[in-house]
Design an enzyme around this catalytic site. Structure first.
Site, PDB file in Angstrom:
ATOM      1  N   ASP A   1      40.233  49.575  38.717  1.00  0.00           N
ATOM      2  CA  ASP A   1      41.181  48.627  39.311  1.00  0.00           C
ATOM      3  C   ASP A   1      41.641  47.658  38.229  1.00  0.00           C
ATOM      4  O   ASP A   1      40.888  46.784  37.811  1.00  0.00           O
ATOM      5  CB  ASP A   1      40.491  47.874  40.459  1.00  0.00           C
TER       6      ASP A   1
ATOM      7  N   HIS B   1      43.180  50.074  42.320  1.00  0.00           N
ATOM      8  CA  HIS B   1      43.043  49.003  43.312  1.00  0.00           C
ATOM      9  C   HIS B   1      42.879  49.565  44.732  1.00  0.00           C
ATOM     10  O   HIS B   1      42.146  49.012  45.550  1.00  0.00           O
ATOM     11  CB  HIS B   1      44.270  48.090  43.241  1.00  0.00           C
TER      12      HIS B   1
ATOM     13  N   SER C   1      41.194  42.804  48.448  1.00  0.00           N
ATOM     14  CA  SER C   1      42.395  42.310  47.789  1.00  0.00           C
ATOM     15  C   SER C   1      42.765  40.928  48.340  1.00  0.00           C
ATOM     16  O   SER C   1      41.928  40.023  48.378  1.00  0.00           O
ATOM     17  CB  SER C   1      43.522  43.326  47.997  1.00  0.00           C
TER      18      SER C   1
END
Lengths: 377, 202
Positions: free
Chosen positions: A321, A354, A156
């Site tokens: 995601d 995610h 991320s």
């Protein structure tokens, strides 16, 4: 806890940097501190160091535990990845986790004392960017005697830092490992961040960011911000599977208390987070996410932006995601290909959205472990 | 001699210039690219969908991209590879013609191999009333991953029709090159393809 695959009890360390740092915004900090942890041993050639970059709510505490009496409760956020015999094997690598500048886990940030006023910085702490984090991390590398990282890895926002390392210090990174990340946020991503920020900024307890002096924290705002964030970290399928329309009391009660289990889950996550995370750090971290865009200085041409990179890359994304969708990772992959760089890309089937990057889906960890095994120590 | 077709590796290598950029579509465990990296010093990338194969490629030191070929090659730039290879998987792809054209957009040349449906034992199986099952067509009709069934003659006709230049054809049977009548004696066909009117050199 005698898990042979755990790095065990760890104690954070603090590095002090007395040289001024000029931030991308133009602001300056006269000096700063970074809290960090290390796992494994640096080899004689100082060539086996791996930097782990954290995401929005992460910290320097990557692996092991802080309290031997409560190991499970004080586990590092990427403990399933880092340890002896784990994919990021501490028998081979010297792993460094660091709390970023502007953080709230001990590194210099909004909660620190501003030497000019003798009071906490609060809202006066300058906005920091991914570039600034890399610069601060580079100073830590200098202090640890690490000229070149064997790898810089992150998921991320952490993946953005790994990518930025390969651009800012191309000769200091042998492998960039960019997981569930993106070359820049989409308008939708920024929109979610803005909702989170507005939740905090509009909380009466925010006091323009100087809530420390008032002895309060904008708990409600932070809680809402986290609830919105959490929705975007999970997939629709997973939420349906985990919570569906399950009712807490088995009936409709026609009020605003918790009725559906998903409400209970979000409130719990929000409350938990608001109990320990700093709202100013949350605000500035979401801005760092929004600003990240290495192609911006190249007229939007990511291929041109990545021309500086020299590292080999491993890029991974997760099918469910939607916050940092696989398409965004593929943009990075194609830009690396354009520049003739070595890159492998895994698009992992995992239903956890995610947050998948924090889990250990078999194909994810297998591919990552294979890649890490191929890195010369 | 494996099902992966190592017998054709040497022939493919002979078509490759040292240091080339090579894209291998459906690269399996990366054996061919590993071979070409070692023998020819190619800068190789594989495309593979199966996660276990992706991990195997990484273990083999081969760059691998987990893309779905049915989504096409649109992300790859024109002329970005010297050779684009598709070894023994063309028959598993639905969008045959677009993919062949894409291979020749992305690469200067394409190298394609596939099991020849008109191989003599296959013809005999059909003549006997059954679908052929052989080393290179090892599946039963109901569990085959193959979605296209075609012969060397069919492929030649398609290339002619689509303006794809056949620069070389080598058929193999039992792991050895076949001399005459490839469509009858060839178990596997290996082609070197180019764009029409763009020269014959590799």
């Amino acid at each position: 806890m005698n898990d042979p695959r755990s790095v065990g009890l760890v104690v954070p360390q603090t590095a002090r940097f007395d040289q001024e740092i000029l931030l991308k915004s133009g602001a300056r900090l006269p000096g700063f501190e970074l809290v960090y942890e290390t796992y494994g041993a640096l080899n004689a050639a100082r060539s086996n160091a791996v930097l782990v970059c954290h995401a929005l709510s992460g910290s320097h505490h990557v692996a092991g535990y802080h309290d031997a009496a409560r190991p499970e409760k004080t586990l590092g956020w990427w403990d399933n990845l880092v340890g002896p015999g784990k994919p990021l094997d501490t028998n081979k690598f010297f792993v460094v986790g660091v709390n970023n500048l502007g953080g709230c886990y001990g590194s210099t940030g909004p909660m620190s004392i501003n030497p000019e006023t003798g009071k906490p910085y609060g809202a006066d702490f300058p906005l920091v960017t991914v570039e600034d984090w890399v610069e601060a991390q580079a100073r830590l590398a200098d202090q640890l005697g690490i000229a070149t990282w064997a790898a810089v890895i992150g998921g991320s926002l952490g993946g953005m830092q790994a990518l930025q390392w390969t651009l800012e210090y191309p000769e200091r990174v042998r492998h960039g490992i960019v997981i569930a990340s993106a070359p820049k946020l989409s308008a939708q991503n920024i929109a979610f961040n803005e909702v989170a920020r507005q939740a905090i900024l509009s909380d009466p307890d925010f006091h323009g960011g100087h809530y420390y002096e008032h002895g309060v924290v904008p708990r409600n705002g932070l809680r809402l911000a986290r609830m919105v964030g959490h929705i975007t970290y999970l997939s629709d399928d997973q939420m349906a599977e985990k919570f569906g329309r399950q009712l807490r009391h088995g009936e409709h009660r026609f009020n605003y208390d918790v009725e559906f289990e998903i409400e209970s889950y979000l409130r719990y996550q929000g409350d938990k987070f608001a109990g320990f995370f700093d709202a100013n750090t949350y605000l500035l971290t979401t801005k760092a996410l929004d600003y990240f865009d290495p192609a911006f200085a190249f007229g939007g041409d990511l291929r041109a932006a990545l021309a500086r990179a020299q590292a080999d890359f491993f890029v991974a994304s997760f099918t469910t995601d939607w916050r940092f969708a696989p398409e965004r990772s593929r943009e990075i992959v194609y830009a690396l290909l354009h520049n003739g760089l070595r890159v492998s890309y895994a698009e992992v089937e995992c239903d956890a959205g995610h947050d998948s990057f924090l889990l250990d889906a078999p194909h994810y960890h297998a591919a990552l472990a294979a890649y890490l095994e191929g890195i010369a120590p | 001699m494996t099902l992966n077709g190592r017998f054709d590796f040497d022939r493919i290598a002979a078509w490759i210039t040292p240091g080339e950029r090579v894209l291998d579509l459906g690269c399996g465990d990366g054996s061919l690219l590993k071979f070409l990296q070692r023998e020819k010093g190619v800068r190789g990338y594989g495309v593979e969908l199966d996660p276990d194969n992706v991990t195997a490629c990484i273990r083999n030191g081969v760059n691998v991209l987990q893309f779905d070929l049915e989504r096409g090659l649109s992300g790859f730039e024109d002329d970005s590879f010297d050779h684009v290879i598709m070894s023994l998987s063309l028959q598993t792809v639905r969008h045959t013609v677009p993919l062949l054209k894409e291979m020749l957009r992305v690469g200067h040349e394409a190298v394609v191999s596939f099991p020849n449906f008109a191989y003599r034992p296959h013809r005999e199986a059909i003549a006997a009333g059954r679908m052929p099952v052989s080393r290179h067509l090892p599946y039963q009709w109901y569990d085959s991953p193959n979605v296209r069934f075609f012969t060397i003659a069919d492929f030649d006709a398609l290339c002619a029709e689509q303006g794809i230049q056949v620069r070389e054809l080598q058929a193999f049977a039992d792991g050895r090159p076949v001399a005459g009548e490839p469509n009858l004696n060839g178990e596997v066909a290996l082609y070197r393809l180019g764009r029409s009117g763009s020269g014959t050199g590799s």
